[in-house]
Write a protein that holds these residues in place. Structure first.
Motif, PDB file in Angstrom:
ATOM      1  N   HIS A 229      18.953  -4.910  73.607  1.00  0.00           N
ATOM      2  CA  HIS A 229      19.397  -3.811  72.569  1.00  0.00           C
ATOM      3  C   HIS A 229      20.152  -4.618  71.557  1.00  0.00           C
TER       4      HIS A 229
ATOM      5  N   ARG B 242      13.182 -10.917  71.311  1.00  0.00           N
ATOM      6  CA  ARG B 242      12.293  -9.782  71.490  1.00  0.00           C
ATOM      7  C   ARG B 242      11.288  -9.997  72.783  1.00  0.00           C
TER       8      ARG B 242
ATOM      9  N   LYS C 279      11.685  -0.533  63.464  1.00  0.00           N
ATOM     10  CA  LYS C 279      11.151   0.028  64.813  1.00  0.00           C
ATOM     11  C   LYS C 279      10.752  -0.904  65.793  1.00  0.00           C
ATOM     12  N   VAL C 280      11.260  -0.676  67.217  1.00  0.00           N
ATOM     13  CA  VAL C 280      10.799  -1.535  68.265  1.00  0.00           C
ATOM     14  C   VAL C 280       9.299  -1.706  68.642  1.00  0.00           C
ATOM     15  N   PHE C 281       8.769  -0.374  68.441  1.00  0.00           N
ATOM     16  CA  PHE C 281       7.229  -0.322  68.871  1.00  0.00           C
ATOM     17  C   PHE C 281       6.377  -1.649  68.409  1.00  0.00           C
TER      18      PHE C 281
ATOM     19  N   ASP D   9      10.310   6.510  75.611  1.00  0.00           N
ATOM     20  CA  ASP D   9      11.318   7.167  74.587  1.00  0.00           C
ATOM     21  C   ASP D   9      11.546   8.556  75.065  1.00  0.00           C
ATOM     22  N   ILE D  10      12.248   9.259  74.273  1.00  0.00           N
ATOM     23  CA  ILE D  10      12.577  10.700  74.934  1.00  0.00           C
ATOM     24  C   ILE D  10      11.148  11.525  74.976  1.00  0.00           C
TER      25      ILE D  10
ATOM     26  N   SER E  32      16.579   7.968  70.174  1.00  0.00           N
ATOM     27  CA  SER E  32      15.425   7.274  71.141  1.00  0.00           C
ATOM     28  C   SER E  32      14.045   7.554  70.647  1.00  0.00           C
ATOM     29  N   SER E  33      13.568   8.674  69.973  1.00  0.00           N
ATOM     30  CA  SER E  33      12.310   8.588  69.581  1.00  0.00           C
ATOM     31  C   SER E  33      12.095   8.545  67.955  1.00  0.00           C
ATOM     32  N   GLU E  34      10.956   8.603  67.725  1.00  0.00           N
ATOM     33  CA  GLU E  34      10.810   8.365  66.280  1.00  0.00           C
ATOM     34  C   GLU E  34      11.308   9.598  65.332  1.00  0.00           C
ATOM     35  N   SER E  35      10.816  10.643  65.879  1.00  0.00           N
ATOM     36  CA  SER E  35      10.793  12.033  65.411  1.00  0.00           C
ATOM     37  C   SER E  35      12.530  12.291  65.263  1.00  0.00           C
ATOM     38  N   ASN E  36      13.116  11.964  66.467  1.00  0.00           N
ATOM     39  CA  ASN E  36      14.448  12.150  66.469  1.00  0.00           C
ATOM     40  C   ASN E  36      15.379  11.380  65.709  1.00  0.00           C
TER      41      ASN E  36
ATOM     42  N   LYS F 198      19.869   0.564  65.098  1.00  0.00           N
ATOM     43  CA  LYS F 198      19.982   0.361  66.443  1.00  0.00           C
ATOM     44  C   LYS F 198      21.067   1.700  66.958  1.00  0.00           C
ATOM     45  N   ARG F 199      21.647   1.869  66.268  1.00  0.00           N
ATOM     46  CA  ARG F 199      22.848   2.978  66.619  1.00  0.00           C
ATOM     47  C   ARG F 199      22.276   4.229  66.573  1.00  0.00           C
TER      48      ARG F 199
ATOM     49  N   LEU G 103      18.942   4.486  66.866  1.00  0.00           N
ATOM     50  CA  LEU G 103      18.066   4.456  68.261  1.00  0.00           C
ATOM     51  C   LEU G 103      18.772   4.832  69.678  1.00  0.00           C
ATOM     52  N   LEU G 104      20.042   4.360  69.726  1.00  0.00           N
ATOM     53  CA  LEU G 104      20.772   4.570  70.846  1.00  0.00           C
ATOM     54  C   LEU G 104      21.056   6.069  71.109  1.00  0.00           C
ATOM     55  N   ILE G 105      21.072   6.774  70.055  1.00  0.00           N
ATOM     56  CA  ILE G 105      21.359   8.074  70.173  1.00  0.00           C
ATOM     57  C   ILE G 105      20.270   9.056  70.225  1.00  0.00           C
TER      58      ILE G 105
ATOM     59  N   LEU H  88       8.180  -6.028  70.977  1.00  0.00           N
ATOM     60  CA  LEU H  88       8.728  -6.468  72.093  1.00  0.00           C
ATOM     61  C   LEU H  88       7.389  -7.327  72.630  1.00  0.00           C
TER      62      LEU H  88
ATOM     63  N   GLY I 229      15.704   2.610  72.133  1.00  0.00           N
ATOM     64  CA  GLY I 229      15.103   4.133  72.259  1.00  0.00           C
ATOM     65  C   GLY I 229      14.686   4.253  73.510  1.00  0.00           C
TER      66      GLY I 229
ATOM     67  N   GLN J  89      19.826  -2.894  60.097  1.00  0.00           N
ATOM     68  CA  GLN J  89      19.037  -3.299  61.265  1.00  0.00           C
ATOM     69  C   GLN J  89      20.026  -2.699  62.477  1.00  0.00           C
TER      70      GLN J  89
ATOM     71  N   PHE K 136      20.448   5.379  75.023  1.00  0.00           N
ATOM     72  CA  PHE K 136      18.848   4.936  74.797  1.00  0.00           C
ATOM     73  C   PHE K 136      18.650   3.687  74.048  1.00  0.00           C
TER      74      PHE K 136
ATOM     75  N   PHE L  26      18.400  -7.519  69.638  1.00  0.00           N
ATOM     76  CA  PHE L  26      17.138  -7.304  69.068  1.00  0.00           C
ATOM     77  C   PHE L  26      17.480  -7.363  67.362  1.00  0.00           C
TER      78      PHE L  26
END
Lengths: 395, 110
Positions: free
Chosen positions: A73, A80, B104-106, A94-95, B48-52, B41-42, B44-46, B109, A134, B37, A131, A76
């Motif tokens: 994380h 990757r 985004k991460v999707f 994810d959530i 998580s998902s795209e919508s959130n 990530k901050r 994302l850490l809180i 990786l 994520g 960037q 997360f 990143f």
């Protein structure tokens, strides 16, 4: 005498066997059901035990993986490369339970369970508070070797079989215990008949001999009718007596097999019962061809006597008793009251009588069945209520 | 023909959104020590998902506050809190979508 008693009473009656079979079937089904429930409970417990043993290891893997995700994380998107470990496969979600990245072999995931078996794999799900990338859920996957399952099945089969055998034997004992009162009453009746049979012989012989010796030509018509009635009654008792003595004494005797002229024997026995038939104004209908059978004359006579006697006893007034004979097959039919279809399988049971308006102990057809079974003959009963019965004997 | 027009409209709107993101966000953020960037990530850490994540960013842009900022106290003390956005909801949605697609991460990786 003792041998004959044992043979008559130790063997189970058909109705007794049926009750025993029904009880045992129900009991066995119940036992199987209980064993299946216990086996299922045991299986589930063992599965839980195995999973709880695995849980500690998988939790450690998930912890290590979370640490690696944390590092990824931070670096990143310069780095990757998803962290991989030879000990397990993993995925991150994810959530919203959307896959971010997955290396899993088994893609079906149960998010509502922490650890579970799916296909040949074990999944462990760890939920994260931070997360990284994520990731809310880390899924750790290891292969399930299935050895624990083999051991469980072996135990279930071995102990299940032992329990089944034990309960089956117990059930059999229980069933015999329940049937004992019925069996005892049959034994009592059997013994009573045996004891009384002996006492019948002398007076019966005297009556029949004296009737034969009487000169009916010089008798008044009124007295001749009365004598006929005495003759009928005495012959009915005589047939019954012969059946009973056969049951108690003669069936254990050695067979004296010979070729019997069936046609002659039928005519002779029909003649013997003629006076009985006349009393009900029955007529005989003969359709006989020459036929022989190789068996004991006493036994074959018992078969014929009982079949004719029944055809007369259960006939309607002015009915017909018919005889059709070809080599290998004898049909004795009547135009009587008939037998209900559901009763037919039981008519050969001893002491079974469906019509109490006629006398008898209900042993006649039981004797018939014993004899034809002994000689591997075949008997078939076709009957229609109020139309008549047709007994087909094949040898 | 209709299909071609629709594709054209989509392309034009994407380019416009991209430009809006560059114009409205990158122009200021590139002067700050924390990159877009890092900030992504901050979130994302809180969230998580795209919508959130999108909802969280949009909320902050509309109602910026020290209490809900993802940045450190030192950063806020040094650079302060951004001004409340003057963009419309639709414009914000386009910009946030561009931001998500860029970081985004999707699919990244391996």
């Amino acid at each position: 005498m003792l041998a004959s008693k044992n043979k008559a009473t130790n063997s189970l009656l058909k109705s007794e066997k049926k009750s025993l079979f029904r009880f045992l079937a129900l009991y066995v089904l119940m036992v199987i059901f209980i064993i299946a429930i216990l086996a299922s409970y045991y299986y589930q417990t063992q599965e839980k035990l195995m999973l709880s043993n695995q849980r500690a290891t998988l939790f450690k893997y998930a912890y290590v993986h979370a640490k690696r995700l944390k590092v990824l994380h931070h670096f990143f998107d310069e780095r990757r490369d998803y962290p991989r470990d030879p000990r397990f496969k993993s995925a991150i979600y994810d959530i919203d339970k959307k896959s971010i990245f997955s290396l899993l072999e088994e893609p079906r995931i149960h998010f509502d369970e922490e650890i579970y078996i799916i296909g040949n794999y074990i999944h462990f799900i760890k939920s994260l508070d931070d997360f990284y990338l994520g990731t809310k859920y880390i899924i750790i996957e290891v292969k399930d070797d299935g050895l624990w399952r083999e051991a469980i099945w072996k135990n279930i089969l071995a102990y299940g079989l032992l329990a089944f055998l034990f309960f089956s034997l117990f059930g059999y004992y229980l069933a015999k215990l329940f049937l004992k009162p019925m069996h005892d009453s049959i034994v009592l009746l059997d013994r009573f008949i045996k004891d009384t049979t002996h006492e019948l012989n002398t007076p019966l012989s005297a009556i029949l001999a004296n009737i034969e010796m009487m000169d009916t030509d010089v008798m008044l018509e009124k007295n001749r009718t009365k004598l006929n009635r005495i003759n009928i009654a005495a012959k009915t008792v005589s047939t019954l007596y012969k059946d009973l003595t056969y049951l108690t004494l003669e069936q254990e005797k050695e067979n004296e097999n010979e070729y019997i002229d069936v046609k002659e024997l039928i005519e002779d026995r029909a003649e013997y019962f003629a006076i009985l038939a006349q009393s009900k104004k029955l007529t005989y209908e003969f359709n006989l061809t020459e036929a022989t059978i190789f068996m004991d004359r006493r036994k074959f006579t018992r078969v014929i006597d009982n079949l004719i006697s029944n055809a007369i006893k259960y006939n309607k007034r002015k009915g017909v008793v018919g005889f059709t004979l070809v080599q290998g097959e004898l049909i004795i039919w009547d135009t009587g009251i008939g037998i209900k279809e559901n009763k037919i399988p039981f008519i050969f049971d001893r002491y079974i009588r469906f019509n109490h308006s006629e006398g008898g102990f209900g042993v006649g057809l039981s004797i018939v069945k014993n004899i034809i079974d002994e000689y591997h003959m075949d008997i078939k009963v076709i009957s229609q209520i109020d139309k008549g019965t047709r007994i087909i004997l094949k040898w | 023909m209709v299909k071609k027009i629709l594709i054209m409209i989509h392309l034009v709107s994407s380019i416009y959104a991209e430009n809006a993101f560059e114009r409205n966000c990158v122009s200021c953020h590139q002067k700050l020590p924390a990159s877009l960037q890092e900030m992504f990530k901050r979130y994302l850490l809180i969230y998580s998902s795209e919508s959130n994540v999108k909802a969280g960013i949009k909320h902050y842009l509309k109602y910026p506050s020290k209490d809900i900022s993802r940045m450190s106290d030192l950063f806020i003390e040094t650079y302060g809190i951004k001004k409340k956005t003057s963009l419309s909801d639709d414009e914000l949605d386009d910009i946030v979508d561009s931001y998500w697609d860029k970081y985004k991460v999707f699919g990244k990786l391996k």
